[in-house]
Scaffold this motif. Structure first.
Motif, PDB file in Angstrom:
ATOM      1  N   ALA A  50      57.026  27.522  59.294  1.00 12.14           N
ATOM      2  CA  ALA A  50      55.793  27.883  58.579  1.00 12.14           C
ATOM      3  C   ALA A  50      54.801  28.587  59.498  1.00 12.14           C
ATOM      4  CB  ALA A  50      55.159  26.637  57.960  1.00 12.14           C
ATOM      5  N   GLY A  51      55.305  29.470  60.333  1.00  8.97           N
ATOM      6  CA  GLY A  51      54.450  30.262  61.203  1.00  8.97           C
ATOM      7  C   GLY A  51      54.009  29.574  62.471  1.00  8.97           C
ATOM      8  N   ALA A  52      54.446  28.318  62.699  1.00  8.42           N
ATOM      9  CA  ALA A  52      54.062  27.588  63.905  1.00  8.42           C
ATOM     10  C   ALA A  52      55.257  27.443  64.833  1.00  8.42           C
ATOM     11  CB  ALA A  52      53.520  26.204  63.537  1.00  8.42           C
ATOM     12  N   ALA A  97      74.591   7.279  56.167  1.00  5.45           N
ATOM     13  CA  ALA A  97      75.023   6.706  54.898  1.00  5.45           C
ATOM     14  C   ALA A  97      76.520   6.412  54.938  1.00  5.45           C
ATOM     15  CB  ALA A  97      74.703   7.662  53.754  1.00  5.45           C
ATOM     16  N   PRO A  98      77.004   5.534  54.045  1.00  2.21           N
ATOM     17  CA  PRO A  98      78.445   5.235  54.011  1.00  2.21           C
ATOM     18  C   PRO A  98      79.315   6.461  53.770  1.00  2.21           C
ATOM     19  CG  PRO A  98      77.219   3.567  52.804  1.00  2.21           C
ATOM     20  CD  PRO A  98      76.235   4.644  53.161  1.00  2.21           C
ATOM     21  N   ASP A  99      78.783   7.481  53.080  1.00  2.00           N
ATOM     22  CA  ASP A  99      79.581   8.680  52.826  1.00  2.00           C
ATOM     23  C   ASP A  99      79.589   9.645  54.006  1.00  2.00           C
ATOM     24  OD1 ASP A  99      77.058   9.807  52.769  1.00  2.00           O
ATOM     25  OD2 ASP A  99      77.166  10.500  50.688  1.00  2.00           O
ATOM     26  N   GLY A 100      78.942   9.271  55.117  1.00  2.00           N
ATOM     27  CA  GLY A 100      78.940  10.095  56.310  1.00  2.00           C
ATOM     28  C   GLY A 100      77.742  10.995  56.473  1.00  2.00           C
ATOM     29  N   ARG A 101      76.896  11.100  55.471  1.00  2.00           N
ATOM     30  CA  ARG A 101      75.689  11.911  55.601  1.00  2.00           C
ATOM     31  C   ARG A 101      74.757  11.280  56.629  1.00  2.00           C
ATOM     32  NH1 ARG A 101      70.724  12.167  51.594  1.00  2.00           N
ATOM     33  NH2 ARG A 101      69.575  13.912  52.488  1.00  2.00           N
ATOM     34  N   ILE A 102      74.145  12.112  57.449  1.00  2.00           N
ATOM     35  CA  ILE A 102      73.258  11.655  58.507  1.00  2.00           C
ATOM     36  C   ILE A 102      71.880  12.268  58.289  1.00  2.00           C
ATOM     37  CG2 ILE A 102      72.885  11.570  61.007  1.00  2.00           C
ATOM     38  CD1 ILE A 102      75.925  12.246  61.245  1.00  2.00           C
ATOM     39  N   VAL A 103      70.834  11.469  58.513  1.00  2.00           N
ATOM     40  CA  VAL A 103      69.463  11.967  58.443  1.00  2.00           C
ATOM     41  C   VAL A 103      68.741  11.569  59.723  1.00  2.00           C
ATOM     42  CG1 VAL A 103      67.223  11.650  57.323  1.00  2.00           C
ATOM     43  CG2 VAL A 103      69.250  12.101  55.945  1.00  2.00           C
ATOM     44  N   ALA A 104      68.004  12.516  60.283  1.00  2.00           N
ATOM     45  CA  ALA A 104      67.232  12.288  61.498  1.00  2.00           C
ATOM     46  C   ALA A 104      65.782  12.696  61.268  1.00  2.00           C
ATOM     47  CB  ALA A 104      67.816  13.095  62.661  1.00  2.00           C
ATOM     48  N   ILE A 105      64.861  11.934  61.839  1.00  2.00           N
ATOM     49  CA  ILE A 105      63.446  12.304  61.860  1.00  2.00           C
ATOM     50  C   ILE A 105      63.093  12.710  63.285  1.00  2.00           C
ATOM     51  CG2 ILE A 105      61.075  11.572  61.474  1.00  2.00           C
ATOM     52  CD1 ILE A 105      62.657  11.729  58.925  1.00  2.00           C
ATOM     53  N   LEU A 106      62.458  13.861  63.410  1.00  2.00           N
ATOM     54  CA  LEU A 106      62.092  14.435  64.697  1.00  2.00           C
ATOM     55  C   LEU A 106      60.604  14.746  64.691  1.00  2.00           C
ATOM     56  CD1 LEU A 106      64.936  17.107  64.530  1.00  2.00           C
ATOM     57  CD2 LEU A 106      65.154  14.749  65.341  1.00  2.00           C
ATOM     58  N   PHE A 131      59.687  16.315  61.248  1.00  2.00           N
ATOM     59  CA  PHE A 131      60.770  17.109  60.684  1.00  2.00           C
ATOM     60  C   PHE A 131      61.877  16.191  60.185  1.00  2.00           C
ATOM     61  CE2 PHE A 131      58.551  19.673  63.754  1.00  2.00           C
ATOM     62  CZ  PHE A 131      58.338  20.846  63.050  1.00  2.00           C
ATOM     63  N   TYR A 132      62.546  16.661  59.144  1.00  2.00           N
ATOM     64  CA  TYR A 132      63.616  15.919  58.487  1.00  2.00           C
ATOM     65  C   TYR A 132      64.887  16.740  58.636  1.00  2.00           C
ATOM     66  CZ  TYR A 132      66.023  13.705  54.422  1.00  2.00           C
ATOM     67  OH  TYR A 132      66.880  13.055  53.571  1.00  2.00           O
ATOM     68  N   HIS A 160      64.113  20.587  58.036  1.00  2.00           N
ATOM     69  CA  HIS A 160      62.969  21.005  57.242  1.00  2.00           C
ATOM     70  C   HIS A 160      61.692  20.360  57.766  1.00  2.00           C
ATOM     71  CE1 HIS A 160      65.487  22.804  54.092  1.00  2.00           C
ATOM     72  NE2 HIS A 160      66.253  21.730  54.188  1.00  2.00           N
ATOM     73  N   HIS A 161      60.592  21.097  57.622  1.00  2.00           N
ATOM     74  CA  HIS A 161      59.283  20.521  57.902  1.00  2.00           C
ATOM     75  C   HIS A 161      59.028  19.393  56.913  1.00  2.00           C
ATOM     76  CE1 HIS A 161      54.844  20.217  57.866  1.00  2.00           C
ATOM     77  NE2 HIS A 161      54.915  20.658  59.115  1.00  2.00           N
ATOM     78  N   LEU A 162      58.599  18.243  57.419  1.00  2.00           N
ATOM     79  CA  LEU A 162      58.369  17.075  56.567  1.00  2.00           C
ATOM     80  C   LEU A 162      56.887  16.860  56.282  1.00  2.00           C
ATOM     81  CD1 LEU A 162      59.402  14.468  55.171  1.00  2.00           C
ATOM     82  CD2 LEU A 162      59.280  13.351  57.420  1.00  2.00           C
ATOM     83  N   ALA A 163      56.071  16.758  57.323  1.00  2.00           N
ATOM     84  CA  ALA A 163      54.639  16.485  57.137  1.00  2.00           C
ATOM     85  C   ALA A 163      53.921  16.711  58.463  1.00  2.00           C
ATOM     86  CB  ALA A 163      54.417  15.049  56.662  1.00  2.00           C
TER      87      ALA A 163
END
Length: 427
Positions: free
Chosen positions: A259-261, A274-283, A302-303, A314-317
């Motif tokens: 977003a320009g930054a 998740a059990p299906d192998g999907r991974i989520v990280a917060i940075l 970031f998500y 993606h930018h989260l907040a």
């Protein structure tokens, strides 16, 4: 939403030891580790206790158990918890780089946190040249019959203890990463295990105060360290020789544009699989810090999500200014719901619905339906007269949603007047 419940009247935690809280579904009990400070109830007499709040979820009653009296008043010393296959609890903890001992205790009886066996220790002195150890992270792989403990030890790199008897004893297991140290310490690593054959991790280069970090992902499986695509990195995990984390998959590169930054000095915040192998990280990262190390007023969350093919970030907040003047990259943090990776809880002084400034850090619940590209936000706390910081969504029982945080004032990792609270409800 359920009523906010007081869990411990004096406590806080850092975010590089896990699990800091667990639910035991056998007894419907919530276990919450924290460290009291001299500014809170009990003062100096209680400061530095390694405490475990034991909450009966059927009645709401709480008992606080002391695992070690007056270890050190520092939130980095919070215990990591594990429920052994025999039902007994394991709690593991260290000081904050001020001695060389990893400490642990095992409960006397299964599913009972009120009585504990004597404390045991692993002495890192010869391995670290007496430079100290910090953090505990417990992850069990049933296929291997191994319990891993990841600490910050040799060369201030992530280092490994291993147990083949569910934590009764531990032996040195080698180093996870290594590289020449810059500044305070090397990589800050978060871990997530499937409990059977794989431990995922995200890590930095060094401390963000000292280095313009990128964030890397890899995983341990079959005794080897892999990049995200499965490429084996380095030799066996359980070896004193270790690769640099730059050989893993970069998921957030220093200097990325959102977003320009321009985002710099990234840090690891949370990780779930998740059990299906999907991974989520917060940075997290600094936005627009130019010239470098001159502006700590605009941090971002970031998500990142990985579906087995590629990482999408993606930018989260907005996360606001540095939480503490001398810790330029501390924020209120974000926690992922381990049973709903599209659901997060953020602590921020910037309302994510309209980016308006708030008087204090508040907790917001965020939900995405498009992999993190957009978010709907709902306030969990509002109009608070103190900060609400470092949320956790507790694993252990998929049928119970326990969102914990601590609230109060904090001036340093060793000084705070905070109480541990939570919202606990059936899903």
């Amino acid at each position: 939403m359920a009523t906010v419940q007081l869990i411990n009247d004096n406590g806080a935690w850092c975010w590089f030891q896990d699990e800091r809280a667990l639910i035991d579904p056998v007894t419907n009990t919530l276990l919450v580790g924290s460290i009291p400070a001299p500014e809170g109830p009990g003062g100096e007499d209680r400061a530095g206790h390694v405490e475990l709040a034991v909450v009966d979820l059927s009645t709401g009653t709480t008992e606080v158990v002391v695992l070690h009296e007056r270890l050190e008043a520092d939130d980095h010393n919070t215990a990591a918890l594990f429920i052994r296959p025999d039902g007994r609890y394991l709690a593991m903890y260290t000081k904050h780089k001020t001695d060389n001992l990893t400490r642990w205790r095992i409960s006397t009886e299964a599913h009972d946190a009120t009585s504990w066996q004597p404390e045991q220790t692993f002495d890192w002195t010869d391995l670290t040249d007496g430079r100290g150890v910090t953090y505990s992270n417990l992850h069990h792989l049933s296929d291997e019959g191994r319990l891993y403990n990841f600490a910050r030890a040799i060369n201030d790199d992530p280092s490994i203890l291993v147990s083949t008897d569910d934590g009764t004893t531990f032996d040195f297991g080698g180093k996870l990463f290594t590289r020449p140290k810059i500044g305070y310490v090397n990589g800050y690593t978060r871990y997530a295990s499937n409990g059977t054959d794989r431990i995922d991790l995200i890590t930095t280069d060094h401390h963000p105060r000292d280095y313009n970090n990128s964030i890397y992902h890899g995983y341990i499986s079959g005794g080897a360290l892999h990049a995200s695509d499965g490429t084996v990195v380095g030799g066996p995990v359980l070896d004193e020789q270790a690769p640099s984390q730059v050989e893993l998959t970069t998921i957030l590169a220093a200097g990325s544009e959102f977003a320009g930054a321009t985002i710099t000095h990234a840090w690891t915040t949370d990780l779930r699989r998740a059990p299906d192998g999907r991974i989520v990280a917060i940075l997290t990262g600094r936005a627009g810090d130019d010239p470098e190390n001159s502006d700590f007023s605009d941090h971002r969350f970031f998500y990142g999500t990985f579906d087995g093919g590629t990482w999408q970030v993606h930018h989260l907040a907005k996360a606001g200014a540095a939480l503490l003047p001398h810790e330029e990259d501390y924020t209120g943090l974000v926690a992922i719901d381990p049973y709903d990776l599209d659901s997060v809880y953020a602590s921020t002084p910037i309302d994510p619905r309209d980016d308006s400034a708030l008087d204090h850090h508040e907790i917001f619940h965020g939900r995405t339906t498009d992999g993190g590209a957009s978010w709907d936000w709902t306030p969990v706390t509002e109009n608070s007269d103190v900060d609400n910081l470092r949320p956790i969504v507790v694993p252990g029982d998929p049928d119970t949603r326990a969102v914990l945080w601590f609230r109060g004032s904090m001036t340093a990792s060793q000084h705070y007047a905070c109480e541990v609270v939570g919202l606990i409800e059936k899903r």
